[in-house]
Design a protein around this motif. Structure first.
Motif, PDB file in Angstrom:
ATOM      1  N   TYR A   1       5.282  24.411 -84.128  1.00  0.00           N
ATOM      2  CA  TYR A   1       5.009  23.258 -83.864  1.00  0.00           C
ATOM      3  C   TYR A   1       3.787  22.776 -82.797  1.00  0.00           C
ATOM      4  CZ  TYR A   1       8.277  20.642 -85.656  1.00  0.00           C
ATOM      5  OH  TYR A   1       9.504  19.992 -86.470  1.00  0.00           O
TER       6      TYR A   1
ATOM      7  N   ASN B   1       9.021  11.906 -81.201  1.00  0.00           N
ATOM      8  CA  ASN B   1       9.595  12.025 -82.295  1.00  0.00           C
ATOM      9  C   ASN B   1      11.760  12.084 -81.883  1.00  0.00           C
ATOM     10  OD1 ASN B   1      10.983  14.881 -82.884  1.00  0.00           O
ATOM     11  ND2 ASN B   1      12.758  15.302 -81.026  1.00  0.00           N
TER      12      ASN B   1
ATOM     13  N   VAL C   1      14.491  11.288 -85.511  1.00  0.00           N
ATOM     14  CA  VAL C   1      15.789  11.727 -86.051  1.00  0.00           C
ATOM     15  C   VAL C   1      16.061  11.077 -86.966  1.00  0.00           C
ATOM     16  CG1 VAL C   1      17.598  12.440 -84.896  1.00  0.00           C
ATOM     17  CG2 VAL C   1      17.849  13.372 -87.339  1.00  0.00           C
TER      18      VAL C   1
ATOM     19  N   ASP D   1      17.946  19.975 -85.750  1.00  0.00           N
ATOM     20  CA  ASP D   1      16.851  19.324 -85.436  1.00  0.00           C
ATOM     21  C   ASP D   1      17.457  19.393 -83.559  1.00  0.00           C
ATOM     22  OD1 ASP D   1      15.765  16.654 -84.942  1.00  0.00           O
ATOM     23  OD2 ASP D   1      17.868  16.334 -84.179  1.00  0.00           O
TER      24      ASP D   1
ATOM     25  N   VAL E   1      14.882  21.780 -82.550  1.00  0.00           N
ATOM     26  CA  VAL E   1      13.759  21.454 -82.171  1.00  0.00           C
ATOM     27  C   VAL E   1      13.227  19.905 -81.695  1.00  0.00           C
ATOM     28  CG1 VAL E   1      11.842  19.656 -83.199  1.00  0.00           C
ATOM     29  CG2 VAL E   1      12.441  21.797 -84.796  1.00  0.00           C
TER      30      VAL E   1
ATOM     31  N   CYS F   1       6.782  13.798 -84.361  1.00  0.00           N
ATOM     32  CA  CYS F   1       7.719  14.577 -85.057  1.00  0.00           C
ATOM     33  C   CYS F   1       9.049  14.065 -86.095  1.00  0.00           C
ATOM     34  CB  CYS F   1       7.752  15.288 -84.435  1.00  0.00           C
ATOM     35  SG  CYS F   1       6.486  16.599 -83.628  1.00  0.00           S
TER      36      CYS F   1
ATOM     37  N   THR G   1      12.191  14.842 -88.063  1.00  0.00           N
ATOM     38  CA  THR G   1      13.438  15.712 -89.052  1.00  0.00           C
ATOM     39  C   THR G   1      14.129  14.244 -89.660  1.00  0.00           C
ATOM     40  OG1 THR G   1      14.008  17.290 -87.419  1.00  0.00           O
ATOM     41  CG2 THR G   1      15.565  16.872 -89.286  1.00  0.00           C
TER      42      THR G   1
ATOM     43  N   THR H   1      17.579  20.158 -94.080  1.00  0.00           N
ATOM     44  CA  THR H   1      17.170  19.543 -93.138  1.00  0.00           C
ATOM     45  C   THR H   1      14.991  19.565 -93.312  1.00  0.00           C
ATOM     46  OG1 THR H   1      19.020  19.573 -92.019  1.00  0.00           O
ATOM     47  CG2 THR H   1      17.099  19.288 -90.952  1.00  0.00           C
TER      48      THR H   1
ATOM     49  N   LEU I   1      11.921  19.004 -91.586  1.00  0.00           N
ATOM     50  CA  LEU I   1      11.094  18.647 -89.528  1.00  0.00           C
ATOM     51  C   LEU I   1       9.756  19.632 -90.259  1.00  0.00           C
ATOM     52  CD1 LEU I   1      12.806  22.707 -88.744  1.00  0.00           C
ATOM     53  CD2 LEU I   1      14.053  19.586 -88.014  1.00  0.00           C
TER      54      LEU I   1
END
Ligand SMILES: NC(=O)c1ccc[n+]([C@@H]2O[C@H](COP(=O)([O-])OP(=O)(O)OC[C@H]3O[C@@H](n4cnc5c(N)ncnc54)[C@H](OP(=O)(O)O)[C@@H]3O)[C@@H](O)[C@H]2O)c1
Length: 221
Positions: free
Chosen positions: A23, A36, A38, A60, A63, A177, A179, A213, A215
């Motif tokens: 990252y 960020n 998800v 997740d 992160v 970012c 997810t 998952t 990312l």
């Protein structure tokens, strides 16, 4: 968590301790804004309880906490701070080493047109947890300029969809970012952005997979 694989930029099996490199957390920036989120495979940013906690998972969360440790300041809309029960941010013990040479914990700015923190939010007596007045057409841009004036350089915007939509529309965001949580929830739940329409290209900077998952890091510049 399962076997973590970096797929881009270079395919390799990685361990959690290599996530900061994946990252770019040690890259120096004068000013850098990350958003960020998800979301489920079918695009929802909340589960049936209208919170993100029910769609995220262990990797997740790892992160999410790492990005918090990266940030000088976490920015969040008052809707998310209320819905998710935000309190003053405290760095996860797993990522304390990322704070070397900086304040022990990131600051937090809640964006609200009334410049008010949500009722019941525990600031833990810290004066680096504050609300900013984000009213008006240029409210979010103005708040970001204020944060820059205060000397913050690494900015983590944790949403939600209203504030993220305004920040993206105003071209304030360097990196997304994102997810993808390996589930579908149906319904008509919120997407990642809500608000003005725009058309912006995104370039994939990195992709890590763990037990289905995904990312991803997207550059918006
Ligand atoms: N999956 C994820 O990663 C993720 C991340 C974040 C949030 N979420 C979910 O998203 C939902 C919250 O969405 P949301 O869109 O309500 O969240 P939000 O963007 O955090 O907050 C919306 C609020 O921001 C305030 N605001 C500040 N400046 C504004 C402006 N210039 N114009 C309009 N409003 C402004 C308004 O409240 P005031 O009246 O105080 O001004 C508004 O109600 C929750 O269910 C949360 O769980 C999911």
């Amino acid at each position: 968590m399962g076997r973590m694989r970096m797929l881009l930029p270079d395919a390799a099996e990685i361990t959690p301790s290599q996530l900061p490199d994946a990252y770019g957390v040690s890259v120096d920036h004068d000013w850098y804004v990350r958003v960020n989120f998800v979301a489920t495979v079918d695009g929802s940013v909340v589960g049936s309880d209208q919170r993100s906690g029910s769609i995220n998972n262990e990797v997740d969360g790892l992160v999410f906490q790492m990005l918090r440790a990266w940030a000088d300041v976490i920015v969040v809309g008052s809707g998310t701070a209320r819905a998710e029960g935000y309190d003053a941010p405290v760095v996860d013990p797993r990522w304390v080493h990322l704070r070397e040479g900086r304040a022990a914990h990131p600051a937090m700015a809640v964006l609200s047109r009334k410049a008010q923190l949500p009722d019941g939010m525990d600031t833990m007596g810290r004066d680096d947890v504050f609300a900013l007045d984000s009213s008006g057409d240029d409210g979010v841009s103005r708040c970001f300029a204020q944060l820059r004036e205060r000397g913050y350089r690494r900015v983590l915007l944790e949403g939600g969809p209203t504030v993220a939509g305004l920040a993206l529309d105003a071209e304030l965001v360097d990196e997304l970012c994102h997810t993808t949580s390996p589930r579908l929830v149906g319904g008509s739940a919120q997407r990642m952005v809500d608000g003005p329409t725009f058309d912006r290209p995104a370039r994939l900077l990195g992709l890590v997979e763990d037990d289905s998952t995904l990312l991803a890091r997207w550059s918006l510049r």
